[in-house]
Design a protein around this motif. Structure first.
Motif, PDB file in Angstrom:
ATOM      1  N   GLY A 122     -12.442  30.011  87.642  1.00 45.08           N
ATOM      2  CA  GLY A 122     -12.107  31.273  86.715  1.00 45.08           C
ATOM      3  C   GLY A 122     -11.474  31.031  85.484  1.00 45.08           C
ATOM      4  O   GLY A 122     -11.077  31.863  84.638  1.00 45.08           O
ATOM      5  N   LYS A 123     -10.944  29.730  85.279  1.00 42.83           N
ATOM      6  CA  LYS A 123     -10.338  29.457  83.955  1.00 42.83           C
ATOM      7  C   LYS A 123     -11.608  28.976  82.849  1.00 42.83           C
ATOM      8  O   LYS A 123     -12.623  28.775  83.094  1.00 42.83           O
ATOM      9  N   THR A 124     -10.896  29.380  81.713  1.00 40.15           N
ATOM     10  CA  THR A 124     -11.912  28.939  80.580  1.00 40.15           C
ATOM     11  C   THR A 124     -11.193  28.054  79.995  1.00 40.15           C
ATOM     12  O   THR A 124      -9.985  27.667  79.723  1.00 40.15           O
ATOM     13  N   VAL A 125     -12.248  26.784  79.818  1.00 36.64           N
ATOM     14  CA  VAL A 125     -11.671  25.410  79.212  1.00 36.64           C
ATOM     15  C   VAL A 125     -12.405  25.240  77.897  1.00 36.64           C
ATOM     16  O   VAL A 125     -13.493  24.948  77.945  1.00 36.64           O
ATOM     17  N   VAL A 126     -11.584  24.826  77.076  1.00 37.87           N
ATOM     18  CA  VAL A 126     -12.023  24.257  75.747  1.00 37.87           C
ATOM     19  C   VAL A 126     -12.008  22.866  75.547  1.00 37.87           C
ATOM     20  O   VAL A 126     -10.652  22.550  75.679  1.00 37.87           O
ATOM     21  N   VAL A 127     -13.070  22.126  75.747  1.00 37.77           N
ATOM     22  CA  VAL A 127     -12.813  20.744  75.485  1.00 37.77           C
ATOM     23  C   VAL A 127     -13.352  20.218  74.122  1.00 37.77           C
ATOM     24  O   VAL A 127     -14.241  20.652  73.612  1.00 37.77           O
TER      25      VAL A 127
END
Lengths: 474, 336
Positions: free
Chosen positions: A324-329
């Motif tokens: 459920g996390k939002t990850v910005v790479v």
């Protein structure tokens, strides 16, 4: 942080001792005053017990005199001269050594400090980050030396010079010590004398962000205080009220609350993304790439990954997104497990992948516009996950603190405009009691909480330099 | 139209070289102060006979800006603008002269631009402002509803100071012109106390130059240059410049909720240009900069060519340059 109390006397001594016994280390921040002349005013008048002298030969008589007046005396020294300074500190009964960190010495600093601590076990060895900024609300017009005027606006107005990013980086890089930093006063050719507001803002900032500060005191102010100059003491009286306020910070063991994790390969306090996240009041915590392998990042809603992921950390990112996390790479290249999902091209440089209950956003280039990036992060959080929102708070930076049960209990605010503003605050959570404390009006004024959905709103009627909100819930 | 110019801060560089400090008149004292007002940092640098007199003058100028903000801010629920916004749909409302004057001038810009500049755009602005702060983008139905509220022709002015709205849901937002008026008023206050040479900077978006620094013919001001190659500059004396620019596009999102709204389409204006306008007053340069950004270079140049004492430059990040000069000459220090 341990506190020596051997020179204090009477009731104050007893009170201080009691506090020291019940308050956990690092519960509050300390202000160390950097002193450069040979005489000092009485410690009770200055309201500061820790003084720092820059290391030089022949300093012993000054150190001894300061100690005799009841000060805890520290010597500030580059690491290469630390052994000699420690020898002198040892002989003159100083409290410790402040190790001046410079870029070239960072690799061996921790091990050097360990050796020194072992050789001089009764001295404190503190690592000082000298790269702080003078906290300030800056316009774009700067008066330069020789009456040359220059206007330059680095980004959207108003521009806030804050040390919050540096402190966040220090919090990650040095676990054994409360962050300690110092700065130089910005002159820009104005040849302006520092005001009570300048000193107050610096102290308020360190206190609000739970950091220790070596406060540079202008020499003419030191002389004025030593010679009992009325003007100097009038200024310092104002500063003392902020010193008291900062020292009165909650005595509970509180941690900054954050729901955005910034994961980096290299700790860089000058990183503009960190600065802009601070300016936009996005509560974040800094982690190293290796931290991705543990469980530390579970409690965050958004992860911003600047670190180059290896196979293991990429799997971990994928797993966090699935949950459920939002990850910005950022500056993402190569193959990653989330790329097996259907890609959606969001814009020229960003691709989005829905992964389980969350998503991964790949930005194919470095952050070119930290201001816009910070606004994007706030949008990604959305209203539901906004831990903290301020209105009329463009000059204000606020940090929420949580207790061991993960409940928000305190909100510290610093207003860099140093003029009264009325700030509207929204915090995630339901709070029944909101009490506002300020340096000017003491503790505490009850504010009216307005609750809606999962949030509580209230209005701080007047925030000048620093304010503290105590949050209570049933 | 915009709700304010805060996000589109002008990157202005001004550099006044006196050659050597010895050339500065010894009688003139330079005083600089800054103050946070209208959501930005106002700065005043002024030359006066004594530091104390100059400082007092600057303080008075700041007080005047605060007064203007008190009247025209739409963040203050009890002020005159908010009262007007609440009541003018029901009856004529008497307003302060300041407010009447600014609204009257704003309507002139609306007429000149055939409605592209429109201070009645607040309902649309509010929708897009929510999107900027994390809400969902407005729906077509919401946009349609907001668009039915707006239109400068629905404002009825009755001289000398009465205003009525012929719309049930119209609201005024003076963000596109208010700072310009504030710097003009501050300049008038400084002049009234014999300060002739001063520089007033409203957060970089609007600047008013009064007189010139001692020993100089004018203030040298480098203008906003998103390309960082063209370096436009101007010698400014008793004139004002303003810059307008749309919010930078999102790095992680697909659609930007920019702060400058085109009322004709009900959506944020899409443009890469930054526009800087030189005009005789702050209110003129401020209003013109938004108007010309909304019109674009083709229509904008035609408008400037019919307006005396106004010059403008459109500059893109890729160094596309368009100019219209019917007033002070804009010069170039870099590559064209």
């Amino acid at each position: 942080m341990s506190k020596e109390t051997s020179r204090a006397t009477g009731a104050a001594f007893a009170k201080t001792l009691l506090l020291l016994l019940i308050i956990p280390a690092s519960a509050w921040s300390s202000v160390f005053v950097r002193w450069s002349i040979s005489e000092l005013p009485p410690t009770s008048s200055l309201g500061v017990s820790d003084v720092v002298f820059l290391w030089k030969q022949g300093l012993s008589p000054v150190l001894a005199a300061a100690r005799k007046q009841g000060y805890r005396v520290y010597i500030e020294v580059p690491i290469r001269e630390a052994a000699a300074a420690a020898e002198q500190a040892d002989k003159t009964g100083c409290s410790g050594i402040v190790l001046d960190l410079s870029e070239s010495e960072t690799t061996t600093l921790e091990s050097d400090a360990r050796k020194l601590r072992s050789a001089y076990s009764h001295l404190r060895f503190l690592i000082l980050n000298p790269n702080g900024k003078q906290p300030d609300m800056r316009g774009s017009l700067i008066i330069k030396r020789d009456s040359v005027l220059e206007v330059s606006s680095p980004t959207a107005q108003p521009w806030i010079d804050t040390n919050l990013a540096l402190i966040k980086v220090e919090q990650r890089s040095r676990h054994v010590q409360v962050p300690l930093y110092t700065f130089s006063w910005v002159d820009e050719g104005q040849q302006r004398t520092r005001t009570a507001d300048d000193y107050s803002l610096a102290i308020a900032e360190a206190g609000a962000f739970r950091s220790d500060l070596v406060l540079p005191l202008e020499e003419h102010l030191q002389r004025g205080l030593t010679l009992n100059d009325a003007e100097a003491w009038a200024l310092w009286k104002q500063v003392r009220s902020i010193l008291r306020f900062s020292r009165d910070a909650s005595t509970d063991r509180l941690e900054p609350a954050a729901n955005v994790a910034v994961v980096v390969d290299h700790l860089d306090a000058g990183d503009e993304v960190l600065n802009l996240l601070s300016r936009h009041n996005i509560p974040f915590q800094v982690f190293m790439g290796s931290d991705l392998k543990g469980e530390k990042l579970q409690g965050f809603d958004i992860l911003i990954v600047f670190a180059r992921p290896d196979e293991e950390t990429a799997d971990r990112i994928n797993s966090l997104a699935t949950r459920g996390k939002t990850v910005v790479v950022v500056d993402a290249h190569g193959k990653s497990p989330w790329q097996s999902s259907q890609p959606v091209q969001v814009n020229e440089h960003t691709t989005s992948y829905i992964v389980g209950n969350g998503k991964v956003l790949e930005l194919s280039e470095p952050v070119t516009d930290p201001e816009t990036f910070a606004q994007d992060v706030r949008r990604l959080l959305g209203k539901r996950n906004a831990l903290l929102s301020l209105w009329n708070g463009l000059t204000t930076i606020a940090v929420p603190y949580k207790d061991r049960r993960e409940k928000l209990t305190t909100l510290e605010l610093v207003n860099y405009a140093v003029e009264p503003v009325r700030v509207q605050v929204q915090l995630k959570g339901s709070f029944t009691s909101i009490r506002y404390e300020s340096a000017e009006h003491g503790c505490c004024e009850s504010l009216v909480p307005i609750k809606h959905d999962e949030f509580t709103e209230f209005v701080i009627p007047e925030l000048r330099v620093a304010g503290r909100v105590h949050l209570g819930s049933e | 139209m915009r709700f304010d110019k805060r996000v589109a801060a002008t990157l202005v560089v001004l550099f006044v070289s006196f050659g050597s400090s010895g050339q500065i008149s010894e009688k003139k004292h330079l005083v600089y102060r800054q103050k946070y007002i209208m959501g930005t940092v106002f700065e005043i640098a002024a030359y006066g006979e004594s530091s104390e007199q100059t400082l007092n003058a600057i303080d008075k100028a700041f007080q005047e800006i605060v007064r203007v903000d008190d009247v025209m801010s739409n963040y203050k629920p009890e002020n005159e603008l908010s009262t007007l916004n609440r009541s003018a749909q029901y009856h004529r409302v008497k307003v302060p002269q300041d407010l009447y004057r600014v609204i009257e001038q704003a309507i002139q810009f609306s007429k000149m631009s055939e409605g592209k500049f429109d201070i009645t755009v607040a309902p649309l602005v509010n929708l897009w402002k929510s999107a900027l702060s994390g809400d969902a983008l407005p729906s077509p139905a919401q946009l349609h509803e907001a668009q039915t509220c707006i239109g400068y022709e629905k404002i009825e002015l009755t001289p000398p100071d009465y205003i009525m709205f012929h719309s049930r849901c119209m609201q005024l937002d003076l963000g596109a012109i208010g700072k310009g008026y504030a710097v003009d008023r501050a300049g008038e206050v400084l002049a009234s106390v014999q300060i002739q040479d001063a520089f007033i900077n409203a957060g970089g978006s609007t600047i008013l130059a009064m007189g010139s620094p001692p020993g100089q013919a004018a203030w040298l001001v480098h203008l906003r240059d998103p390309s960082h190659t063209v370096d436009p500059y101007i010698m400014l004396k008793d004139e004002s410049i303003s810059t307008s620019e749309q919010t930078a596009p999102s790095l992680l999102g697909s659609e930007s909720a920019g702060h400058i709204i085109d009322p004709s389409i009900g959506r944020p204006l899409e443009t890469h240009f930054a526009v800087t306008v030189v005009a005789p007053s702050g209110m003129m340069s401020d209003g013109f900069s938004t108007t010309l950004l909304l019109l674009g270079p083709t229509q904008g140049k035609a408008l400037v060519n019919h307006t005396s004492n106004v010059s403008a430059i459109w500059l893109s990040p890729k160094a596309q340059v368009e100019t219209a000069m019917n007033g002070p000459k804009i010069l170039f220090g870099g590559k064209l």
